[in-house]
Design a protein around this motif. Sequence first.
Motif, PDB file in Angstrom:
ATOM      1  N   VAL A 128      -4.583   4.721   4.141  1.00  0.00           N
ATOM      2  CA  VAL A 128      -3.901   3.468   4.431  1.00  0.00           C
ATOM      3  C   VAL A 128      -4.115   3.136   5.902  1.00  0.00           C
ATOM      4  CG1 VAL A 128      -1.664   2.299   4.499  1.00  0.00           C
ATOM      5  CG2 VAL A 128      -2.193   3.890   2.651  1.00  0.00           C
ATOM      6  N   PRO A 129      -4.612   1.953   6.198  1.00  0.00           N
ATOM      7  CA  PRO A 129      -4.865   1.606   7.605  1.00  0.00           C
ATOM      8  C   PRO A 129      -3.558   1.477   8.383  1.00  0.00           C
ATOM      9  CG  PRO A 129      -5.236  -0.298   6.203  1.00  0.00           C
ATOM     10  CD  PRO A 129      -4.980   0.876   5.296  1.00  0.00           C
ATOM     11  N   GLU A 130      -3.626   1.850   9.658  1.00  0.00           N
ATOM     12  CA  GLU A 130      -2.463   1.743  10.523  1.00  0.00           C
ATOM     13  C   GLU A 130      -2.165   0.273  10.802  1.00  0.00           C
ATOM     14  OE1 GLU A 130      -0.420   4.083  11.820  1.00  0.00           O
ATOM     15  OE2 GLU A 130      -1.451   5.539  10.565  1.00  0.00           O
ATOM     16  N   LEU A 160       0.823  -1.203   0.000  1.00  0.00           N
ATOM     17  CA  LEU A 160       0.000   0.000   0.000  1.00  0.00           C
ATOM     18  C   LEU A 160       0.858   1.254   0.000  1.00  0.00           C
ATOM     19  CD1 LEU A 160      -2.841  -1.029   2.459  1.00  0.00           C
ATOM     20  CD2 LEU A 160      -3.020  -0.699  -0.005  1.00  0.00           C
ATOM     21  N   ARG A 161       1.970   1.231   0.718  1.00  0.00           N
ATOM     22  CA  ARG A 161       2.872   2.386   0.728  1.00  0.00           C
ATOM     23  C   ARG A 161       3.507   2.598  -0.649  1.00  0.00           C
ATOM     24  NH1 ARG A 161       1.452   5.914   3.731  1.00  0.00           N
ATOM     25  NH2 ARG A 161       3.371   6.932   3.119  1.00  0.00           N
ATOM     26  N   VAL A 162       3.819   1.512  -1.351  1.00  0.00           N
ATOM     27  CA  VAL A 162       4.363   1.634  -2.707  1.00  0.00           C
ATOM     28  C   VAL A 162       3.326   2.266  -3.631  1.00  0.00           C
ATOM     29  CG1 VAL A 162       5.136   0.312  -4.727  1.00  0.00           C
ATOM     30  CG2 VAL A 162       6.035  -0.230  -2.472  1.00  0.00           C
ATOM     31  N   VAL A 163       2.064   1.867  -3.500  1.00  0.00           N
ATOM     32  CA  VAL A 163       0.998   2.440  -4.324  1.00  0.00           C
ATOM     33  C   VAL A 163       0.800   3.920  -3.986  1.00  0.00           C
ATOM     34  CG1 VAL A 163      -1.477   2.337  -4.817  1.00  0.00           C
ATOM     35  CG2 VAL A 163      -0.148   0.239  -4.710  1.00  0.00           C
ATOM     36  N   VAL A 164       0.867   4.265  -2.694  1.00  0.00           N
ATOM     37  CA  VAL A 164       0.743   5.673  -2.293  1.00  0.00           C
ATOM     38  C   VAL A 164       1.898   6.487  -2.867  1.00  0.00           C
ATOM     39  CG1 VAL A 164       0.887   7.217  -0.297  1.00  0.00           C
ATOM     40  CG2 VAL A 164      -0.654   5.265  -0.248  1.00  0.00           C
ATOM     41  N   ILE A 182       2.744  16.308   0.305  1.00  0.00           N
ATOM     42  CA  ILE A 182       1.327  16.615   0.539  1.00  0.00           C
ATOM     43  C   ILE A 182       0.435  15.466   0.087  1.00  0.00           C
ATOM     44  CG2 ILE A 182      -0.579  18.115  -0.185  1.00  0.00           C
ATOM     45  CD1 ILE A 182       1.467  20.422  -0.221  1.00  0.00           C
ATOM     46  N   VAL A 183       0.682  14.942  -1.103  1.00  0.00           N
ATOM     47  CA  VAL A 183      -0.150  13.849  -1.610  1.00  0.00           C
ATOM     48  C   VAL A 183       0.048  12.587  -0.777  1.00  0.00           C
ATOM     49  CG1 VAL A 183      -0.568  12.356  -3.610  1.00  0.00           C
ATOM     50  CG2 VAL A 183      -0.252  14.798  -3.931  1.00  0.00           C
ATOM     51  N   SER A 184       1.276  12.310  -0.364  1.00  0.00           N
ATOM     52  CA  SER A 184       1.525  11.141   0.483  1.00  0.00           C
ATOM     53  C   SER A 184       0.821  11.279   1.827  1.00  0.00           C
ATOM     54  CB  SER A 184       3.022  10.949   0.707  1.00  0.00           C
ATOM     55  OG  SER A 184       3.658  10.576  -0.473  1.00  0.00           O
TER      56      SER A 184
END
Length: 137
Positions: free
Chosen positions: A129-131, A5-9, A120-122
């Motif tokens: 993204v869930p914790e 999910l972090r890669v997609v963000v 800003i977008v991240s």
Amino acid sequence: MNFLLRVVVNACAIWVAAWILPGVAIEGNQVVEDQTGTIAATIVAYLVVGLIFGLANAFIKPILSFVSAPVTCLTLGLFSIVINAVILALTSWLSGFTPFEFTIDSFFPSAIIAAVIVSIVSALLGWLVPERSTERD
């Protein structure tokens, strides 16, 4: 799953920066484009660059932040924008070793403004993204 999910963000944040700024671009590979199509090759290119950016953030940014802590304190945190721009420039250099090339025209203003946009977008997408929970169900 959280890493993906972090890669997609990261990929989405870099896409927004490349969409807004004319000095930031990602060029795909013609072979990948011929095999998968234009849209799929573009998505793969952004995901690969997002992965490189995420790895640079995970391994190199903490070292840069530690070394530049006095300057960051003196500038009341504004030097962190320069650190993010350095990470983007490093991502641009590292992507030259992959089939997908992420280019930034100049450090100032392209990389600095791109660092602000990516931050800003991240941050905005990071809310979605869930914790990571400490205990498993």
